[in-house]
Design a protein around this motif. Structure first.
Motif, PDB file in Angstrom:
ATOM      1  N   PRO A   1       0.835  -1.225  -0.074  1.00  0.00           N
ATOM      2  CA  PRO A   1      -0.073  -0.072  -0.044  1.00  0.00           C
ATOM      3  C   PRO A   1       0.765   1.334  -0.051  1.00  0.00           C
ATOM      4  O   PRO A   1       0.480   2.088  -0.662  1.00  0.00           O
ATOM      5  N   ALA A   2       1.901   1.435   0.747  1.00  0.00           N
ATOM      6  CA  ALA A   2       3.088   2.404   0.869  1.00  0.00           C
ATOM      7  C   ALA A   2       3.623   2.647  -0.581  1.00  0.00           C
ATOM      8  O   ALA A   2       3.544   3.795  -1.073  1.00  0.00           O
ATOM      9  N   ALA A   3       3.940   1.570  -1.335  1.00  0.00           N
ATOM     10  CA  ALA A   3       4.597   1.525  -2.590  1.00  0.00           C
ATOM     11  C   ALA A   3       3.627   2.158  -3.587  1.00  0.00           C
ATOM     12  O   ALA A   3       3.969   3.169  -4.318  1.00  0.00           O
ATOM     13  N   GLN A   4       2.352   1.666  -3.373  1.00  0.00           N
ATOM     14  CA  GLN A   4       1.385   2.029  -4.552  1.00  0.00           C
ATOM     15  C   GLN A   4       0.951   3.698  -4.167  1.00  0.00           C
ATOM     16  O   GLN A   4       0.830   4.274  -5.255  1.00  0.00           O
ATOM     17  N   LYS A   5       0.998   4.149  -3.181  1.00  0.00           N
ATOM     18  CA  LYS A   5       0.947   5.594  -2.682  1.00  0.00           C
ATOM     19  C   LYS A   5       1.737   6.348  -3.357  1.00  0.00           C
ATOM     20  O   LYS A   5       1.907   7.416  -3.873  1.00  0.00           O
ATOM     21  N   GLU A   6       3.071   5.771  -2.962  1.00  0.00           N
ATOM     22  CA  GLU A   6       4.507   6.512  -3.497  1.00  0.00           C
ATOM     23  C   GLU A   6       4.507   6.638  -4.763  1.00  0.00           C
ATOM     24  O   GLU A   6       4.706   7.786  -5.351  1.00  0.00           O
ATOM     25  N   PHE A   7       4.040   5.527  -5.629  1.00  0.00           N
ATOM     26  CA  PHE A   7       3.943   5.659  -6.993  1.00  0.00           C
ATOM     27  C   PHE A   7       3.044   6.600  -7.888  1.00  0.00           C
ATOM     28  O   PHE A   7       3.561   7.305  -8.731  1.00  0.00           O
TER      29      PHE A   7
ATOM     30  N   PRO B   1      27.070  20.456   7.272  1.00  0.00           N
ATOM     31  CA  PRO B   1      26.379  21.074   8.112  1.00  0.00           C
ATOM     32  C   PRO B   1      25.140  20.150   8.689  1.00  0.00           C
ATOM     33  O   PRO B   1      24.540  19.357   8.141  1.00  0.00           O
ATOM     34  N   MET B   2      24.783  20.554   9.935  1.00  0.00           N
ATOM     35  CA  MET B   2      23.629  19.870  10.676  1.00  0.00           C
ATOM     36  C   MET B   2      22.158  19.775   9.744  1.00  0.00           C
ATOM     37  O   MET B   2      21.764  18.759  10.050  1.00  0.00           O
ATOM     38  N   GLU B   3      21.931  20.699   9.155  1.00  0.00           N
ATOM     39  CA  GLU B   3      20.785  20.640   8.612  1.00  0.00           C
ATOM     40  C   GLU B   3      21.029  19.638   7.052  1.00  0.00           C
ATOM     41  O   GLU B   3      19.877  19.057   6.972  1.00  0.00           O
ATOM     42  N   LEU B   4      22.117  19.457   6.657  1.00  0.00           N
ATOM     43  CA  LEU B   4      22.239  18.420   5.746  1.00  0.00           C
ATOM     44  C   LEU B   4      22.102  16.983   6.408  1.00  0.00           C
ATOM     45  O   LEU B   4      21.329  16.174   5.809  1.00  0.00           O
ATOM     46  N   VAL B   5      22.637  16.965   7.484  1.00  0.00           N
ATOM     47  CA  VAL B   5      22.601  15.714   8.211  1.00  0.00           C
ATOM     48  C   VAL B   5      21.065  15.248   8.728  1.00  0.00           C
ATOM     49  O   VAL B   5      20.660  14.253   8.525  1.00  0.00           O
ATOM     50  N   GLN B   6      20.416  16.397   9.080  1.00  0.00           N
ATOM     51  CA  GLN B   6      18.853  16.381   9.611  1.00  0.00           C
ATOM     52  C   GLN B   6      18.266  15.754   8.390  1.00  0.00           C
ATOM     53  O   GLN B   6      17.122  14.856   8.058  1.00  0.00           O
ATOM     54  N   LYS B   7      18.599  16.285   7.242  1.00  0.00           N
ATOM     55  CA  LYS B   7      17.973  15.964   5.828  1.00  0.00           C
ATOM     56  C   LYS B   7      18.176  14.715   5.205  1.00  0.00           C
ATOM     57  O   LYS B   7      17.340  13.740   4.750  1.00  0.00           O
ATOM     58  N   ILE B   8      19.297  14.219   5.760  1.00  0.00           N
ATOM     59  CA  ILE B   8      19.712  12.788   5.306  1.00  0.00           C
ATOM     60  C   ILE B   8      18.962  11.763   5.979  1.00  0.00           C
ATOM     61  O   ILE B   8      18.450  10.870   5.574  1.00  0.00           O
ATOM     62  N   LYS B   9      18.743  12.156   7.256  1.00  0.00           N
ATOM     63  CA  LYS B   9      17.920  11.465   8.256  1.00  0.00           C
ATOM     64  C   LYS B   9      16.626  11.244   7.894  1.00  0.00           C
ATOM     65  O   LYS B   9      15.894  10.406   7.851  1.00  0.00           O
ATOM     66  N   GLU B  10      15.887  12.458   7.528  1.00  0.00           N
ATOM     67  CA  GLU B  10      14.732  12.661   7.115  1.00  0.00           C
ATOM     68  C   GLU B  10      14.241  12.057   5.797  1.00  0.00           C
ATOM     69  O   GLU B  10      13.227  11.232   5.691  1.00  0.00           O
ATOM     70  N   SER B  11      15.116  12.010   4.915  1.00  0.00           N
ATOM     71  CA  SER B  11      15.005  11.352   3.688  1.00  0.00           C
ATOM     72  C   SER B  11      15.325   9.901   3.664  1.00  0.00           C
ATOM     73  O   SER B  11      15.010   9.288   2.569  1.00  0.00           O
ATOM     74  N   ALA B  12      15.619   9.337   4.572  1.00  0.00           N
ATOM     75  CA  ALA B  12      16.103   7.812   4.804  1.00  0.00           C
ATOM     76  C   ALA B  12      15.163   7.036   4.305  1.00  0.00           C
ATOM     77  O   ALA B  12      15.271   6.131   3.832  1.00  0.00           O
ATOM     78  N   ASN B  13      13.811   7.478   4.644  1.00  0.00           N
ATOM     79  CA  ASN B  13      12.435   6.448   4.544  1.00  0.00           C
ATOM     80  C   ASN B  13      11.992   7.052   3.042  1.00  0.00           C
ATOM     81  O   ASN B  13      10.760   6.510   2.872  1.00  0.00           O
ATOM     82  N   PHE B  14      12.747   8.068   2.386  1.00  0.00           N
ATOM     83  CA  PHE B  14      11.890   8.470   1.310  1.00  0.00           C
ATOM     84  C   PHE B  14      11.852   7.358   0.096  1.00  0.00           C
ATOM     85  O   PHE B  14      12.698   6.463  -0.282  1.00  0.00           O
ATOM     86  N   HIS B  15      10.472   6.901  -0.337  1.00  0.00           N
ATOM     87  CA  HIS B  15      10.055   5.971  -1.301  1.00  0.00           C
ATOM     88  C   HIS B  15      10.622   4.368  -0.669  1.00  0.00           C
ATOM     89  O   HIS B  15      11.004   3.566  -1.489  1.00  0.00           O
ATOM     90  N   GLU B  16      10.481   4.397   0.821  1.00  0.00           N
ATOM     91  CA  GLU B  16      10.814   3.222   1.244  1.00  0.00           C
ATOM     92  C   GLU B  16       9.849   1.962   0.880  1.00  0.00           C
ATOM     93  O   GLU B  16      10.295   0.785   0.729  1.00  0.00           O
ATOM     94  N   GLY B  17       8.663   2.440   0.701  1.00  0.00           N
ATOM     95  CA  GLY B  17       7.561   1.468   0.366  1.00  0.00           C
ATOM     96  C   GLY B  17       8.124   0.739  -1.109  1.00  0.00           C
ATOM     97  O   GLY B  17       8.018  -0.265  -1.232  1.00  0.00           O
ATOM     98  N   MET B  18       8.593   1.664  -2.054  1.00  0.00           N
ATOM     99  CA  MET B  18       8.871   1.014  -3.530  1.00  0.00           C
ATOM    100  C   MET B  18      10.144   0.599  -3.355  1.00  0.00           C
ATOM    101  O   MET B  18      10.381  -0.578  -4.008  1.00  0.00           O
ATOM    102  N   ALA B  19      11.001   0.942  -2.500  1.00  0.00           N
ATOM    103  CA  ALA B  19      12.462   0.134  -2.326  1.00  0.00           C
ATOM    104  C   ALA B  19      12.183  -1.121  -1.742  1.00  0.00           C
ATOM    105  O   ALA B  19      12.783  -2.122  -2.250  1.00  0.00           O
ATOM    106  N   THR B  20      11.288  -1.452  -0.458  1.00  0.00           N
ATOM    107  CA  THR B  20      11.020  -2.529  -0.026  1.00  0.00           C
ATOM    108  C   THR B  20      10.465  -3.482  -1.120  1.00  0.00           C
ATOM    109  O   THR B  20      10.899  -4.603  -1.425  1.00  0.00           O
ATOM    110  N   LEU B  21       9.545  -2.893  -1.999  1.00  0.00           N
ATOM    111  CA  LEU B  21       8.820  -3.820  -3.218  1.00  0.00           C
ATOM    112  C   LEU B  21       9.740  -4.283  -4.014  1.00  0.00           C
ATOM    113  O   LEU B  21       9.565  -5.471  -4.498  1.00  0.00           O
ATOM    114  N   ARG B  22      10.751  -3.587  -4.330  1.00  0.00           N
ATOM    115  CA  ARG B  22      11.896  -3.849  -5.350  1.00  0.00           C
ATOM    116  C   ARG B  22      12.616  -5.124  -4.813  1.00  0.00           C
ATOM    117  O   ARG B  22      12.885  -5.869  -5.322  1.00  0.00           O
TER     118      ARG B  22
END
Length: 676
Positions: A305-311, A525-546
């Motif tokens: 369901p997460a992957a379909q939503k992301e797609f 910079p710490m804001e980039l570190v924060q963004k790396i963490k925040e984006s870690a789950n970006f499209h995780e549904g699609m990555a898992t499906l793959r």
């Protein structure tokens, strides 16, 4: 020992500079004869069989052969040529025949069985019990109990399989090397980062051409698919990449695939197993194909369901941005990157200056030092097989040598795609002497250019940490027997040390140690570190499906009777159906280049990556609860998991480390697929 052949002399370090290609075949042939004599001594012993004179003696036989073949086959992966490939085709059936000569040696098996039958009376340590079980099963699971005519059939199958697997890999490498996208107009490069264009220009220059050349090697292919605005050229690259060994010519792998899966099935049936997957999984944590299917289905149910939503979101985004009516596979990375940039204002090109290769290497060394108290010192007097390869002496806290570490980071024509860890010498204890391991990691990262050092994408940073995690498993080994040392564990456990180390790449405390701008020295910079963490789950549904799609494809080949399969592509499409998001591309076929399962050791085992993710998420949660640099947890992980190799059942080791069985919840929570 042959005095003129460096491979037949005693050597501590692989003598690369002294080896000529013509040394390999005679060295392998002679080392087989030496090993054969050792086996004969064990078999013909007049003493009653016991653990020492049979099981231990068998374990330590063939050491020279192991060292010669590890050098040879590692070169065939990392620095091959036509001559080496031809030798590989010649010696693989000979080696397969020799292995079968041991496994199907009736008198030897009777000695092993005699020890096995009285194992309860022997007062063996846990490691000795595991070795005894492993030796007995090596015979029983590979035909020792079969009648002579069926043993002969098994020999033929094994010979064919070793040759087919090599041929499969050679075809994939040849296809990768054969293709080039030659661009001559600057406007066709729109969207590509300057550093990437510079690299492509230098490739063209080395090939004596004007303009820019892009290849199917990962450091070239992946950025092109992510940044090139020219959709037609993306399509051309995607079709070339996805159709490797699927062109109906002499490099086509369809027949190899069909023959391999049918022979594996026939072999499993001969040995009394329902399918190849049933045979393989008997010696895995997962135990049965049914359990693996259940595990994959459970994750699929949560991820789909997460992957379909992301797609759907990606489709809408591409429509809004460029009026794309139908999202194709060659659009995936491009629009995902654009969407990621919009959402997190984060793009690999912003991050790359902070990930100079040398800094990342020093960073992973520093992290290993903080966790396990080990130090790495570069040495330049150790022989290597290519100028790119670096060598390091690894010492413990007291300065005592514990391993030699080789690192080979850049692509070249004689090197297969991907990244892997391997070894040139095992760790073990014999006659009271501790032999320490020689471990290597091989990757394919962007080379330095005329104006810039090698700068890694964040994905490449996690790849380096992953392979280094495998290397730690080898370097910190502390067992008696080589076949139970380091990464010689169940294949669905082997990815735990590698995948768990990737977690440090997302942590501020770890990134501050090595993520520094290559020009200014400024810490990320710490804001980039924060963004790396925040984006870690970006499209995780699609990555898992793959990932699940690859595991399901693997099981679709190996968990059934494949004798009725006649068309590789049709079979593959059916296997992909439950995980399908993008429209099918008739010209493409994954199976014909799926080296993990048809050339590597992952047949009926690709699910291991997701399985180990459950273990790694659960393990890292334990670290987080106590601090990511907690020496207490690190020492526990080192002493219970890393140093013990395959000396006991992995679940026994894991529960000893964690105090409980792993729960998939930690993984689902980390992936954002579990409602908190």
């Amino acid at each position: 020992m042959n005095n003129s052949n460096p491979l037949l002399k005693e050597f501590e370090y692989a003598p690369f500079s002294k080896i000529k290609t013509e040394h390999f075949k005679p060295a392998i042939t002679q080392a087989i004869e030496m090993a054969r004599k050792e086996i004969e001594t064990i078999t013909n012993s007049e003493k009653n069989p016991n653990f020492q004179n049979t099981i231990e003696a068998l374990e330590f036989s063939g050491n020279q052969l192991d060292r010669v073949t590890s050098i040879f086959f590692n070169l065939n992966s990392a620095e091959t040529n036509k001559e080496i490939q031809e030798i590989a085709q010649e010696v693989s059936p000979i080696l397969s025949e020799f292995r079968n000569d041991i496994i199907l040696n009736k008198a030897l098996f009777e000695r092993v069985k005699a020890v096995f039958d009285k194992k309860d009376k022997l007062e063996l340590s846990a490691e000795q019990q595991t070795l005894l079980d492993k030796k007995y099963k090596a015979f029983a699971r590979n035909g020792a109990n079969l009648p002579a005519e069926k043993q002969e059939e098994l020999r033929k199958i094994d010979k064919q399989l070793s040759s087919l697997s090599l041929n499969f890999g050679e075809n994939v490498l040849a296809e990768t090397n054969k293709f080039e996208l030659h661009v001559t107009r600057e406007e066709d490069l729109k969207g590509l980062p300057e550093s990437f264009k510079e690299e492509a220009s230098s490739v063209a220059e080395t090939r004596g051409k004007e303009g820019w050349i892009f290849t199917l090697e990962y450091p070239s292919f992946l950025p092109f698919m992510k940044y090139a605005e020219n959709r037609e050229l993306r399509k051309k690259m995607a079709l070339a990449f996805g159709s490797k060994a699927f062109h109906g010519d002499e490099l086509d792998n369809r027949e190899n695939v069909l023959q391999i899966v049918k022979l594996r099935y026939k072999r499993a049936q001969l040995l009394g197993f329902k399918t190849h997957a049933h045979f393989v999984l008997e010696e895995r944590m997962a135990e049965t194909p049914e359990k693996v299917n259940g595990f994959l289905e459970e994750l699929l149910e949560k991820a789909k369901p997460a992957a379909q939503k992301e797609f759907k979101e990606l489709e809408d985004f591409a429509k809004e941005l460029d009026n794309i009516d139908r999202l194709e596979k060659w659009d995936a990375a491009f629009y995902a990157e654009k969407l990621k940039q919009r959402r997190f204002n984060l793009d690999d090109e912003k991050l790359k200056p902070y990930f100079k290769l040398e800094n990342v290497i020093n960073g992973v060394f520093e992290i290993a030092g903080r966790l396990y108290g080990i130090q790495f010192n570069e040495v330049t007097d150790i022989d290597t097989y290519h100028p790119d390869v670096k060598t390091y002496q690894v010492n413990d806290e007291d300065g005592k040598p514990i391993a030699l570490f080789y690192a080979d980071f850049h692509p070249r024509p004689g090197k297969r795609d991907g990244a892997w860890m391997t070894g040139y010498k095992s760790q073990y204890v014999k006659d009271g002497k501790q032999e320490r391991p020689h471990i290597s990691i091989v990757c394919n990262f962007t080379k330095p250019s005329k104006t810039r050092p090698s700068l890694l994408t964040f994905n490449e940073v996690t790849t380096l940490f992953h392979e280094f995690g495998h290397a730690l498993h080898g370097m910190l080994a502390d067992t008696t027997y080589p076949s139970l040392s380091g990464a010689n564990v169940y294949w669905d456990f082997v990815e735990l040390p590698s995948q768990v180390l990737e977690n440090w790449c997302y942590e501020k405390e770890a990134l501050e140690l090595f993520a520094r701008h290559y020009e200014t020295g400024e810490v990320i910079p710490m804001e980039l570190v924060q963004k790396i963490k925040e984006s870690a789950n970006f499209h995780e549904g699609m990555a898992t499906l793959r990932q699940l799609s690859f595991g399901l494809l693997d099981l679709s080949w190996h968990g059934i009777d494949p004798t009725g399969i006649t068309d590789v592509k049709t079979h593959e499409d059916k296997a992909f159906e439950p995980t399908k998001l993008y429209p099918d591309v008739p010209e493409n076929c994954m199976s014909t280049a799926f080296s993990h399962i048809f050339q590597g050791g992952y047949s009926a085992g690709y699910y291991s990556y997701k399985w180990a993710e459950v273990l790694d998420a659960d393990t890292f949660e334990y670290f987080q609860e106590n601090g990511i640099f907690s020496r207490e947890i690190a020492n526990k992980f080192k002493s219970v998991i890393l140093s013990r190799g395959g000396t006991e059942h992995p679940m026994t080791l894991y529960k000893r480390f964690r105090g409980k069985e792993p729960s998939p919840d930690a993984l689902l929570k980390r992936a954002g697929l579990l409602k908190k």
